[in-house]
Scaffold this active site. Structure first.
Site, PDB file in Angstrom:
ATOM      1  N   GLY A  92       0.790  -1.233   0.000  1.00  0.00           N
ATOM      2  CA  GLY A  92       0.000   0.000   0.000  1.00  0.00           C
ATOM      3  C   GLY A  92       0.816   1.274   0.000  1.00  0.00           C
ATOM      4  O   GLY A  92       0.291   2.346   0.315  1.00  0.00           O
ATOM      5  N   SER A  93       2.099   1.190  -0.390  1.00  0.00           N
ATOM      6  CA  SER A  93       2.907   2.422  -0.351  1.00  0.00           C
ATOM      7  C   SER A  93       2.401   3.448  -1.374  1.00  0.00           C
ATOM      8  O   SER A  93       2.401   4.651  -1.107  1.00  0.00           O
ATOM      9  CB  SER A  93       4.392   2.114  -0.581  1.00  0.00           C
ATOM     10  OG  SER A  93       4.624   1.691  -1.899  1.00  0.00           O
ATOM     11  N   ASN A  94       1.942   2.980  -2.525  1.00  0.00           N
ATOM     12  CA  ASN A  94       1.360   3.923  -3.500  1.00  0.00           C
ATOM     13  C   ASN A  94       0.047   4.491  -2.990  1.00  0.00           C
ATOM     14  O   ASN A  94      -0.224   5.680  -3.136  1.00  0.00           O
ATOM     15  CB  ASN A  94       1.146   3.228  -4.854  1.00  0.00           C
ATOM     16  CG  ASN A  94       2.428   3.147  -5.654  1.00  0.00           C
ATOM     17  OD1 ASN A  94       2.889   4.139  -6.202  1.00  0.00           O
ATOM     18  ND2 ASN A  94       3.019   1.966  -5.691  1.00  0.00           N
ATOM     19  N   LEU A 146      -4.355  -7.229  -8.359  1.00  0.00           N
ATOM     20  CA  LEU A 146      -3.959  -8.192  -9.391  1.00  0.00           C
ATOM     21  C   LEU A 146      -5.107  -8.835 -10.154  1.00  0.00           C
ATOM     22  O   LEU A 146      -4.866  -9.500 -11.161  1.00  0.00           O
ATOM     23  CB  LEU A 146      -3.090  -9.305  -8.753  1.00  0.00           C
ATOM     24  CG  LEU A 146      -1.815  -8.815  -8.059  1.00  0.00           C
ATOM     25  CD1 LEU A 146      -1.023 -10.001  -7.498  1.00  0.00           C
ATOM     26  CD2 LEU A 146      -0.940  -8.013  -9.015  1.00  0.00           C
ATOM     27  N   ASN A 188      -4.427   2.358 -13.873  1.00  0.00           N
ATOM     28  CA  ASN A 188      -3.527   1.382 -13.247  1.00  0.00           C
ATOM     29  C   ASN A 188      -2.089   1.875 -13.346  1.00  0.00           C
ATOM     30  O   ASN A 188      -1.740   2.660 -14.221  1.00  0.00           O
ATOM     31  CB  ASN A 188      -3.663   0.037 -13.984  1.00  0.00           C
ATOM     32  CG  ASN A 188      -2.771  -1.044 -13.379  1.00  0.00           C
ATOM     33  OD1 ASN A 188      -2.715  -1.195 -12.147  1.00  0.00           O
ATOM     34  ND2 ASN A 188      -2.069  -1.788 -14.218  1.00  0.00           N
ATOM     35  N   HIS A 218       1.852   0.208 -13.572  1.00  0.00           N
ATOM     36  CA  HIS A 218       2.583  -1.040 -13.776  1.00  0.00           C
ATOM     37  C   HIS A 218       4.085  -0.751 -13.675  1.00  0.00           C
ATOM     38  O   HIS A 218       4.560   0.245 -14.229  1.00  0.00           O
ATOM     39  CB  HIS A 218       2.237  -1.633 -15.146  1.00  0.00           C
ATOM     40  CG  HIS A 218       2.872  -2.965 -15.359  1.00  0.00           C
ATOM     41  ND1 HIS A 218       2.358  -4.134 -14.821  1.00  0.00           N
ATOM     42  CD2 HIS A 218       4.011  -3.321 -16.007  1.00  0.00           C
ATOM     43  CE1 HIS A 218       3.130  -5.136 -15.145  1.00  0.00           C
ATOM     44  NE2 HIS A 218       4.154  -4.679 -15.858  1.00  0.00           N
ATOM     45  N   ASP A 249      -2.895  -4.973 -18.395  1.00  0.00           N
ATOM     46  CA  ASP A 249      -1.831  -4.027 -18.748  1.00  0.00           C
ATOM     47  C   ASP A 249      -1.876  -3.531 -20.197  1.00  0.00           C
ATOM     48  O   ASP A 249      -0.850  -3.137 -20.753  1.00  0.00           O
ATOM     49  CB  ASP A 249      -0.436  -4.654 -18.488  1.00  0.00           C
ATOM     50  CG  ASP A 249      -0.299  -5.110 -17.043  1.00  0.00           C
ATOM     51  OD1 ASP A 249      -0.818  -4.415 -16.159  1.00  0.00           O
ATOM     52  OD2 ASP A 249       0.328  -6.161 -16.814  1.00  0.00           O
ATOM     53  N   GLU A 295       7.278   5.581  -8.979  1.00  0.00           N
ATOM     54  CA  GLU A 295       5.828   5.492  -8.742  1.00  0.00           C
ATOM     55  C   GLU A 295       5.395   6.536  -7.726  1.00  0.00           C
ATOM     56  O   GLU A 295       4.404   7.253  -7.926  1.00  0.00           O
ATOM     57  CB  GLU A 295       5.463   4.089  -8.255  1.00  0.00           C
ATOM     58  CG  GLU A 295       5.713   3.027  -9.314  1.00  0.00           C
ATOM     59  CD  GLU A 295       5.308   1.639  -8.881  1.00  0.00           C
ATOM     60  OE1 GLU A 295       5.008   0.828  -9.760  1.00  0.00           O
ATOM     61  OE2 GLU A 295       5.291   1.348  -7.668  1.00  0.00           O
TER      62      GLU A 295
HETATM   63  C1  GRF Z   1       3.586  -1.334  -7.541  1.00  0.00           C
HETATM   64  O1  GRF Z   1       4.888  -1.661  -7.915  1.00  0.00           O
HETATM   65  C2  GRF Z   1       2.710  -1.176  -8.750  1.00  0.00           C
HETATM   66  O2  GRF Z   1       3.404  -0.827  -9.887  1.00  0.00           O
HETATM   67  C3  GRF Z   1       2.121  -2.542  -8.916  1.00  0.00           C
HETATM   68  O3  GRF Z   1       1.955  -3.037  -7.623  1.00  0.00           O
HETATM   69  C4  GRF Z   1       2.917  -2.451  -6.768  1.00  0.00           C
HETATM   70  C5  GRF Z   1       2.219  -1.974  -5.536  1.00  0.00           C
HETATM   71  O4  GRF Z   1       3.132  -1.555  -4.571  1.00  0.00           O
HETATM   72  N1  GRF Z   1       0.897  -2.488  -9.689  1.00  0.00           N
HETATM   73  P1  GRF Z   1       2.636  -0.902  -3.208  1.00  0.00           P
HETATM   74  O5  GRF Z   1       1.733  -1.912  -2.533  1.00  0.00           O
HETATM   75  O6  GRF Z   1       1.906   0.340  -3.560  1.00  0.00           O
HETATM   76  O7  GRF Z   1       3.893  -0.638  -2.443  1.00  0.00           O
END
Ligand code: GRF
Length: 226
Positions: free
Chosen positions: A48-50, A121, A138, A140, A181, A210
């Protein structure tokens, strides 16, 4: 009240008497009307870092907010992040996700305008594609169309990039369609792949890209700059 207050009240009463109406429409506060915010649902099932970066980016935003986290993995890190930021979480089951429109209806309760996939996913089913045309985005962790598709996620992507001897990798932010994708690209950013890189060090570089770009690109799309 003073003479002006008295006069104002007198005029209001007169106009109600004459026209027989009294307006109950909400009055603007401080001379301005509030804008309806666009609501985002982030679908995430990993660390969940993003998701965290996106929540932080829109925390005090005037017209966009993260209203919901959708997750299919009990115990995923993103659930704690949602709790830390007071964002509600909807846990979903695969069968109900793939069949019917139960979760589309659930999202409508939160008046969701855009779906953001950040580490999710499962392939988006027909019900979502129909309900959110060009409103699902999304991210990727490679330069699509290379190293995408079913089964290409997490460290598998970076292993494949290194095994192929690529000199650069990066991120792709794209609309979601019915294939893994393959939706229209919105943005790409690159990083160098050094000879000494491992899947882990490359993952760190890609994650940094990201975190730097995703929230801003989402904002640009919603606000019509992209
Ligand atoms: C990211 O690398 C994104 O590109 C992919 O899943 C990963 C999620 O990372 N779709 P996080 O959970 O947000 O750290």
């Amino acid at each position: 009240m003073g003479q002006f207050g008295f006069f104002r009240n007198y005029l209001r009463k007169m106009s109600q008497t004459i026209f027989g109406v009294s307006s109950k429409a909400p009055k603007p506060q401080n001379g301005s009307f509030s804008i309806k915010k666009r609501n985002l649902a982030i679908f995430a099932s990993g660390t969940g870092s993003n998701a965290q970066k996106i929540i932080e980016h829109f925390k005090d935003h005037p017209s966009i907010r993260v209203s919901l986290i959708v997750c299919n993995k009990p115990g995923a890190g993103v659930i704690q992040i949602a709790a830390d930021f007071d964002v509600p979480v909807l846990m979903i089951e695969k069968k109900d996700f793939e069949q019917g429109n139960m979760y589309v209806k659930e999202l409508s309760k939160y008046e969701i305008d855009y779906i953001i996939l950040a580490g999710f996913l499962w392939k988006m089913p027909e019900a979502f594609l129909n309900a959110f045309p060009r409103h699902m985005i999304n991210i990727h962790p490679s330069l699509l169309p290379k190293y995408g598709g079913k089964g290409m996620y997490g460290s598998r992507v970076h292993e494949a990039v290194i095994a192929a001897g690529e000199k650069e990798s990066g991120i792709t932010i794209h609309y979601v369609n019915g294939q893994y994708d393959e939706g229209e690209h919105l943005f790409q950013a690159t990083c160098v792949v050094d000879a000494s890189d491992t899947p882990d060090t490359l993952a760190t570089k890609v994650h940094a890209l990201e975190h730097l770009h995703f929230a801003r690109v989402i904002e640009d799309v919603i606000e019509g700059r992209l």
